[in-house]
Design a protein around this motif. Structure first.
Motif, PDB file in Angstrom:
ATOM      1  N   THR A 205     -25.653 -24.562 -14.983  1.00 29.88           N
ATOM      2  CA  THR A 205     -25.710 -25.844 -15.680  1.00 29.88           C
ATOM      3  C   THR A 205     -25.591 -27.002 -14.693  1.00 29.88           C
ATOM      4  O   THR A 205     -25.063 -26.851 -13.595  1.00 29.88           O
ATOM      5  CB  THR A 205     -24.591 -25.937 -16.741  1.00 29.88           C
ATOM      6  N   HIS A 206     -26.096 -28.153 -15.118  1.00 29.83           N
ATOM      7  CA  HIS A 206     -25.922 -29.389 -14.338  1.00 29.83           C
ATOM      8  C   HIS A 206     -24.699 -30.164 -14.789  1.00 29.83           C
ATOM      9  O   HIS A 206     -24.154 -30.972 -14.046  1.00 29.83           O
ATOM     10  CB  HIS A 206     -27.145 -30.303 -14.520  1.00 29.83           C
ATOM     11  N   TYR A 207     -24.307 -29.944 -16.049  1.00 28.33           N
ATOM     12  CA  TYR A 207     -23.337 -30.846 -16.669  1.00 28.33           C
ATOM     13  C   TYR A 207     -22.111 -30.088 -17.164  1.00 28.33           C
ATOM     14  O   TYR A 207     -22.169 -28.891 -17.450  1.00 28.33           O
ATOM     15  CB  TYR A 207     -23.999 -31.575 -17.848  1.00 28.33           C
ATOM     16  N   THR A 208     -21.023 -30.819 -17.291  1.00 26.32           N
ATOM     17  CA  THR A 208     -19.781 -30.187 -17.721  1.00 26.32           C
ATOM     18  C   THR A 208     -19.673 -30.083 -19.241  1.00 26.32           C
ATOM     19  O   THR A 208     -18.772 -29.429 -19.740  1.00 26.32           O
ATOM     20  CB  THR A 208     -18.554 -30.989 -17.223  1.00 26.32           C
ATOM     21  N   ARG A 209     -20.586 -30.705 -19.981  1.00 21.64           N
ATOM     22  CA  ARG A 209     -20.393 -30.757 -21.439  1.00 21.64           C
ATOM     23  C   ARG A 209     -20.371 -29.367 -22.062  1.00 21.64           C
ATOM     24  O   ARG A 209     -19.588 -29.121 -22.968  1.00 21.64           O
ATOM     25  CB  ARG A 209     -21.449 -31.638 -22.108  1.00 21.64           C
ATOM     26  N   ILE A 210     -21.206 -28.435 -21.584  1.00 17.12           N
ATOM     27  CA  ILE A 210     -21.186 -27.089 -22.172  1.00 17.12           C
ATOM     28  C   ILE A 210     -19.896 -26.357 -21.813  1.00 17.12           C
ATOM     29  O   ILE A 210     -19.437 -25.477 -22.536  1.00 17.12           O
ATOM     30  CB  ILE A 210     -22.420 -26.262 -21.744  1.00 17.12           C
ATOM     31  N   LEU A 211     -19.268 -26.768 -20.698  1.00 21.00           N
ATOM     32  CA  LEU A 211     -18.035 -26.104 -20.262  1.00 21.00           C
ATOM     33  C   LEU A 211     -16.837 -26.516 -21.114  1.00 21.00           C
ATOM     34  O   LEU A 211     -15.765 -25.936 -20.985  1.00 21.00           O
ATOM     35  CB  LEU A 211     -17.771 -26.417 -18.786  1.00 21.00           C
ATOM     36  N   ARG A 212     -17.042 -27.495 -21.977  1.00 14.48           N
ATOM     37  CA  ARG A 212     -15.995 -27.830 -22.950  1.00 14.48           C
ATOM     38  C   ARG A 212     -15.934 -26.787 -24.057  1.00 14.48           C
ATOM     39  O   ARG A 212     -14.906 -26.641 -24.717  1.00 14.48           O
ATOM     40  CB  ARG A 212     -16.269 -29.211 -23.562  1.00 14.48           C
ATOM     41  N   TYR A 213     -17.039 -26.088 -24.254  1.00 17.36           N
ATOM     42  CA  TYR A 213     -17.129 -25.104 -25.340  1.00 17.36           C
ATOM     43  C   TYR A 213     -17.149 -23.658 -24.824  1.00 17.36           C
ATOM     44  O   TYR A 213     -16.676 -22.753 -25.509  1.00 17.36           O
ATOM     45  CB  TYR A 213     -18.392 -25.364 -26.165  1.00 17.36           C
ATOM     46  N   ILE A 214     -17.712 -23.463 -23.651  1.00 13.97           N
ATOM     47  CA  ILE A 214     -17.681 -22.148 -22.996  1.00 13.97           C
ATOM     48  C   ILE A 214     -16.803 -22.303 -21.762  1.00 13.97           C
ATOM     49  O   ILE A 214     -17.217 -22.870 -20.756  1.00 13.97           O
ATOM     50  CB  ILE A 214     -19.088 -21.663 -22.595  1.00 13.97           C
ATOM     51  N   LYS A 215     -15.579 -21.844 -21.840  1.00 10.10           N
ATOM     52  CA  LYS A 215     -14.604 -22.086 -20.782  1.00 10.10           C
ATOM     53  C   LYS A 215     -14.815 -21.130 -19.606  1.00 10.10           C
ATOM     54  O   LYS A 215     -14.683 -19.912 -19.763  1.00 10.10           O
ATOM     55  CB  LYS A 215     -13.183 -21.905 -21.327  1.00 10.10           C
ATOM     56  N   PRO A 216     -15.137 -21.655 -18.431  1.00 10.91           N
ATOM     57  CA  PRO A 216     -15.368 -20.769 -17.287  1.00 10.91           C
ATOM     58  C   PRO A 216     -14.061 -20.291 -16.650  1.00 10.91           C
ATOM     59  O   PRO A 216     -13.060 -21.011 -16.648  1.00 10.91           O
ATOM     60  CB  PRO A 216     -16.133 -21.670 -16.306  1.00 10.91           C
ATOM     61  N   ASP A 217     -14.095 -19.081 -16.142  1.00  9.49           N
ATOM     62  CA  ASP A 217     -12.983 -18.587 -15.333  1.00  9.49           C
ATOM     63  C   ASP A 217     -13.115 -19.065 -13.897  1.00  9.49           C
ATOM     64  O   ASP A 217     -12.109 -19.303 -13.217  1.00  9.49           O
ATOM     65  CB  ASP A 217     -12.957 -17.051 -15.362  1.00  9.49           C
ATOM     66  N   PHE A 218     -14.368 -19.210 -13.447  1.00 13.09           N
ATOM     67  CA  PHE A 218     -14.651 -19.639 -12.074  1.00 13.09           C
ATOM     68  C   PHE A 218     -15.820 -20.612 -12.087  1.00 13.09           C
ATOM     69  O   PHE A 218     -16.740 -20.486 -12.885  1.00 13.09           O
ATOM     70  CB  PHE A 218     -14.999 -18.439 -11.177  1.00 13.09           C
ATOM     71  N   VAL A 219     -15.777 -21.580 -11.180  1.00 12.00           N
ATOM     72  CA  VAL A 219     -16.878 -22.523 -10.986  1.00 12.00           C
ATOM     73  C   VAL A 219     -17.331 -22.437  -9.534  1.00 12.00           C
ATOM     74  O   VAL A 219     -16.504 -22.451  -8.609  1.00 12.00           O
ATOM     75  CB  VAL A 219     -16.444 -23.967 -11.330  1.00 12.00           C
TER      76      VAL A 219
END
Length: 255
Positions: A205-219
């Motif tokens: 992804t380019h943006y953090t907005r999806i990471l508000r709903y799909i929580k990553p363990d690692f970036v």
């Protein structure tokens, strides 16, 4: 526990200007049930990584390995990779005229499992998944992605993900072109698949907005064909504030 390992991956493509190296030594390990987000500027090789894992013939692996539970994925055809548990949700899903969603899904499920699913169970599962993704049941009889909006195409990708039940999914900018409502619905589908099957996810992804709903363990920060930095979810927030300039400056200095 299943594991997807990428070791020292170098990938070239042929262009009008000659051979171009895109991936320049990528190392990554994704365990079952983990969500790894890959973020980076345009042209950094994120989609190249996705399509190389899936087996796109355009991308030539010149060095390195991709292993799924110890098996060399690079020696497998595209359909063999799907059967052992790899799934790619494309950034730009293609239309398939003349093939209905229902026929496509059942054919894919049969090919992956080696036998046709029970009709009664299958119909129930398809209806339930479509309902969860807020897809009109009429979509089942439409041709795959033909005339679908961008959001409808992305929901159809997640419908496949839920029904085919892979071990690992590569989501290539699944959030692009989605409004807030569609983004939430698609994200819920990914989270359901993870909860139900222990799915491992590589989320580009380019943006953090999806990471508000799909929580990553690692970036992982991807720059110039390799991972420049990695960390936890807080790294995504920093990228949102600072951008990628400092990584690109460092890369240019190194060259």
């Amino acid at each position: 526990m299943s594991v997807l390992e990428i070791k020292n991956l170098h990938v070239n493509v042929e262009t009008d200007q000659g051979t171009r190296e895109i991936l320049r030594g990528v190392d990554l390990v994704i365990n079952e049930g983990e969500i790894h987000a890959i973020m980076g500027p345009n042209g950094s090789g994120k989609s190249t990584l996705a399509y190389t894992i899936a087996g796109h013939p355009k991308y030539n692996v010149v060095e390195g390995e991709i292993l799924l539970d110890g098996e060399n994925v690079l020696e497998m055809s595209v359909d063999e990779r799907a059967r052992v548990g790899l799934f790619l949700a494309m950034q730009y899903p293609v239309e398939i005229p003349g093939v209905t969603v229902t026929n496509f899904l059942r054919t894919a499920k049969t090919a992956i499992d080696g036998e046709a699913p029970s009709v009664r169970t299958w119909v129930k599962d398809v209806r339930e998944s479509m309902k969860n993704l807020k897809m009109d049941k009429a979509f089942a009889e439409r041709n795959v992605n033909e005339g679908f909006s961008g959001g409808e195409k992305k929901r159809n990708e997640i419908l496949q993900l839920e029904l085919l039940k892979p071990k690992f999914a590569v989501l290539d900018e699944t959030d692009s072109g989605l409004d807030v409502d569609a983004l939430k619905i698609v994200s819920e589908g990914v989270n359901r698949a993870k909860a139900n099957t222990g799915l491992g996810v590589l989320l580009i992804t380019h943006y953090t907005r999806i990471l508000r709903y799909i929580k990553p363990d690692f970036v992982h920060v991807f720059v110039a064909g390799r991972i420049a930095e990695q960390g936890g979810p807080e790294l995504a927030d920093r990228l949102e504030e600072e951008g990628y300039d400092r990584y690109q400056v460092a890369e240019s200095a190194a060259e």
